[in-house]
Design a protein around this motif. Structure first.
Motif, PDB file in Angstrom:
ATOM      1  N   PHE A 183       9.461  -3.867   8.584  1.00  0.00           N
ATOM      2  CA  PHE A 183       9.218  -4.297   7.202  1.00  0.00           C
ATOM      3  C   PHE A 183       7.807  -3.922   6.748  1.00  0.00           C
ATOM      4  CE2 PHE A 183      12.581  -7.301   8.521  1.00  0.00           C
ATOM      5  CZ  PHE A 183      13.539  -6.925   7.586  1.00  0.00           C
ATOM      6  N   TYR A 184       6.834  -4.090   7.636  1.00  0.00           N
ATOM      7  CA  TYR A 184       5.462  -3.703   7.301  1.00  0.00           C
ATOM      8  C   TYR A 184       5.367  -2.190   7.099  1.00  0.00           C
ATOM      9  CZ  TYR A 184       3.628  -8.336   8.271  1.00  0.00           C
ATOM     10  OH  TYR A 184       3.360  -9.672   8.224  1.00  0.00           O
ATOM     11  N   PHE A 185       6.060  -1.436   7.928  1.00  0.00           N
ATOM     12  CA  PHE A 185       6.071   0.021   7.791  1.00  0.00           C
ATOM     13  C   PHE A 185       6.677   0.422   6.448  1.00  0.00           C
ATOM     14  CE2 PHE A 185       8.435   4.031   8.282  1.00  0.00           C
ATOM     15  CZ  PHE A 185       7.384   4.886   8.558  1.00  0.00           C
ATOM     16  N   THR A 186       7.796  -0.189   6.090  1.00  0.00           N
ATOM     17  CA  THR A 186       8.450   0.133   4.822  1.00  0.00           C
ATOM     18  C   THR A 186       7.532  -0.170   3.649  1.00  0.00           C
ATOM     19  OG1 THR A 186      10.589  -0.388   5.822  1.00  0.00           O
ATOM     20  CG2 THR A 186      10.495  -0.304   3.414  1.00  0.00           C
ATOM     21  N   GLN A 187       6.885  -1.329   3.680  1.00  0.00           N
ATOM     22  CA  GLN A 187       5.964  -1.694   2.601  1.00  0.00           C
ATOM     23  C   GLN A 187       4.799  -0.727   2.539  1.00  0.00           C
ATOM     24  OE1 GLN A 187       2.672  -3.232   2.993  1.00  0.00           O
ATOM     25  NE2 GLN A 187       2.425  -3.429   0.800  1.00  0.00           N
ATOM     26  N   ALA A 188       4.276  -0.312   3.680  1.00  0.00           N
ATOM     27  CA  ALA A 188       3.140   0.620   3.702  1.00  0.00           C
ATOM     28  C   ALA A 188       3.539   1.992   3.166  1.00  0.00           C
ATOM     29  CB  ALA A 188       2.600   0.745   5.124  1.00  0.00           C
ATOM     30  N   VAL A 189       4.730   2.466   3.505  1.00  0.00           N
ATOM     31  CA  VAL A 189       5.197   3.763   3.012  1.00  0.00           C
ATOM     32  C   VAL A 189       5.372   3.726   1.496  1.00  0.00           C
ATOM     33  CG1 VAL A 189       7.156   5.370   3.008  1.00  0.00           C
ATOM     34  CG2 VAL A 189       6.251   4.509   5.158  1.00  0.00           C
ATOM     35  N   VAL A 190       5.973   2.666   0.991  1.00  0.00           N
ATOM     36  CA  VAL A 190       6.175   2.547  -0.458  1.00  0.00           C
ATOM     37  C   VAL A 190       4.831   2.478  -1.180  1.00  0.00           C
ATOM     38  CG1 VAL A 190       7.049   1.010  -2.275  1.00  0.00           C
ATOM     39  CG2 VAL A 190       8.467   1.530  -0.291  1.00  0.00           C
ATOM     40  N   THR A 191       3.893   1.701  -0.645  1.00  0.00           N
ATOM     41  CA  THR A 191       2.572   1.602  -1.262  1.00  0.00           C
ATOM     42  C   THR A 191       1.840   2.936  -1.214  1.00  0.00           C
ATOM     43  OG1 THR A 191       2.457  -0.711  -0.597  1.00  0.00           O
ATOM     44  CG2 THR A 191       0.396   0.326  -1.246  1.00  0.00           C
ATOM     45  N   TRP A 211       3.201   5.871  -1.143  1.00  0.00           N
ATOM     46  CA  TRP A 211       3.873   6.770  -2.086  1.00  0.00           C
ATOM     47  C   TRP A 211       3.462   6.462  -3.518  1.00  0.00           C
ATOM     48  CZ3 TRP A 211       6.770  11.072  -1.798  1.00  0.00           C
ATOM     49  CH2 TRP A 211       7.469  11.445  -2.929  1.00  0.00           C
ATOM     50  N   LEU A 212       3.460   5.191  -3.895  1.00  0.00           N
ATOM     51  CA  LEU A 212       3.123   4.807  -5.266  1.00  0.00           C
ATOM     52  C   LEU A 212       1.650   5.048  -5.588  1.00  0.00           C
ATOM     53  CD1 LEU A 212       5.207   1.537  -5.669  1.00  0.00           C
ATOM     54  CD2 LEU A 212       5.715   3.808  -6.582  1.00  0.00           C
ATOM     55  N   ASN A 213       0.775   4.930  -4.593  1.00  0.00           N
ATOM     56  CA  ASN A 213      -0.653   5.152  -4.804  1.00  0.00           C
ATOM     57  C   ASN A 213      -1.065   6.582  -4.497  1.00  0.00           C
ATOM     58  OD1 ASN A 213      -1.064   2.519  -5.603  1.00  0.00           O
ATOM     59  ND2 ASN A 213      -1.544   1.831  -3.529  1.00  0.00           N
ATOM     60  N   GLU A 214      -0.089   7.462  -4.335  1.00  0.00           N
ATOM     61  CA  GLU A 214      -0.310   8.888  -4.102  1.00  0.00           C
ATOM     62  C   GLU A 214      -1.192   9.155  -2.883  1.00  0.00           C
ATOM     63  OE1 GLU A 214      -1.689  10.423  -7.823  1.00  0.00           O
ATOM     64  OE2 GLU A 214       0.234  10.072  -8.789  1.00  0.00           O
ATOM     65  N   GLY A 215      -0.909   8.454  -1.809  1.00  0.00           N
ATOM     66  CA  GLY A 215      -1.556   8.730  -0.532  1.00  0.00           C
ATOM     67  C   GLY A 215      -2.980   8.245  -0.383  1.00  0.00           C
ATOM     68  N   THR A 216      -3.305   7.096  -0.961  1.00  0.00           N
ATOM     69  CA  THR A 216      -4.652   6.559  -0.745  1.00  0.00           C
ATOM     70  C   THR A 216      -4.824   6.183   0.728  1.00  0.00           C
ATOM     71  OG1 THR A 216      -3.899   4.373  -1.438  1.00  0.00           O
ATOM     72  CG2 THR A 216      -4.952   5.736  -3.116  1.00  0.00           C
ATOM     73  N   THR A 217      -6.048   6.027   1.128  1.00  0.00           N
ATOM     74  CA  THR A 217      -6.377   5.912   2.556  1.00  0.00           C
ATOM     75  C   THR A 217      -5.795   4.675   3.230  1.00  0.00           C
ATOM     76  OG1 THR A 217      -8.442   7.058   2.081  1.00  0.00           O
ATOM     77  CG2 THR A 217      -8.284   5.947   4.189  1.00  0.00           C
ATOM     78  N   ALA A 218      -5.993   3.497   2.655  1.00  0.00           N
ATOM     79  CA  ALA A 218      -5.578   2.253   3.324  1.00  0.00           C
ATOM     80  C   ALA A 218      -4.074   2.195   3.596  1.00  0.00           C
ATOM     81  CB  ALA A 218      -6.036   1.048   2.523  1.00  0.00           C
ATOM     82  N   PRO A 219      -3.213   2.494   2.612  1.00  0.00           N
ATOM     83  CA  PRO A 219      -1.777   2.471   2.930  1.00  0.00           C
ATOM     84  C   PRO A 219      -1.364   3.536   3.947  1.00  0.00           C
ATOM     85  CG  PRO A 219      -2.104   2.381   0.559  1.00  0.00           C
ATOM     86  CD  PRO A 219      -3.431   2.649   1.168  1.00  0.00           C
ATOM     87  N   MET A 220      -2.054   4.669   3.934  1.00  0.00           N
ATOM     88  CA  MET A 220      -1.730   5.712   4.915  1.00  0.00           C
ATOM     89  C   MET A 220      -2.110   5.262   6.333  1.00  0.00           C
ATOM     90  SD  MET A 220      -0.189   8.141   3.441  1.00  0.00           S
ATOM     91  CE  MET A 220      -0.279   9.455   4.619  1.00  0.00           C
TER      92      MET A 220
END
Length: 122
Positions: free
Chosen positions: A75-83, A85-94
């Motif tokens: 679930f954490y992985f899914t949320q991080a991937v969506v974030t 993607w929506l933030n166009e690859g910003t550092t923290a979600p990546m």
């Protein structure tokens, strides 16, 4: 409980990645800026409590705890991937995406390596 000497390495890697994921979630709560109008303790509780429930099984090396941790990490992985993607690859979600992927993978490798040794069949 460790059943194999190789499992010591995977257990330590899992612990390190577990701590790294918790630290990343904690840091991303405050950086770059906390969300306005939202209770910070509530945000921390929602982000960290599901993972903190697995602290004892992870640090003790219980296989069942690793299995359930893997389910929750998805679930954490899914949320991080969506974030990411929506933030166009910003550092923290990546970073969180990579860490959760590695935590899931290493915990599954640990389960494979740490299988109990069956007694010989006579």
């Amino acid at each position: 409980m460790l059943h194999n000497p190789k499992a010591r390495i995977t257990a330590r890697l899992t612990i390190a990645l577990y701590i790294a994921v918790l630290a990343t979630l904690l840091i991303t709560t405050f950086y770059p800026a906390p969300v306005e109008g939202v209770s910070v303790p509530l945000m921390l509780t929602v982000k960290l409590l599901p993972l903190l429930a697995f602290a004892i099984p992870v640090f003790r090396g219980h296989n069942r705890g690793y299995i359930w941790l893997a389910f929750v990490v998805i679930f954490y992985f899914t949320q991080a991937v969506v974030t990411a993607w929506l933030n166009e690859g910003t550092t923290a979600p990546m970073i969180l995406t990579v860490l959760t992927f590695l935590l899931f993978t290493v915990s599954m490798v640990h389960l494979k390596v740490n299988r109990p040794i069956a007694p010989p069949v006579t």
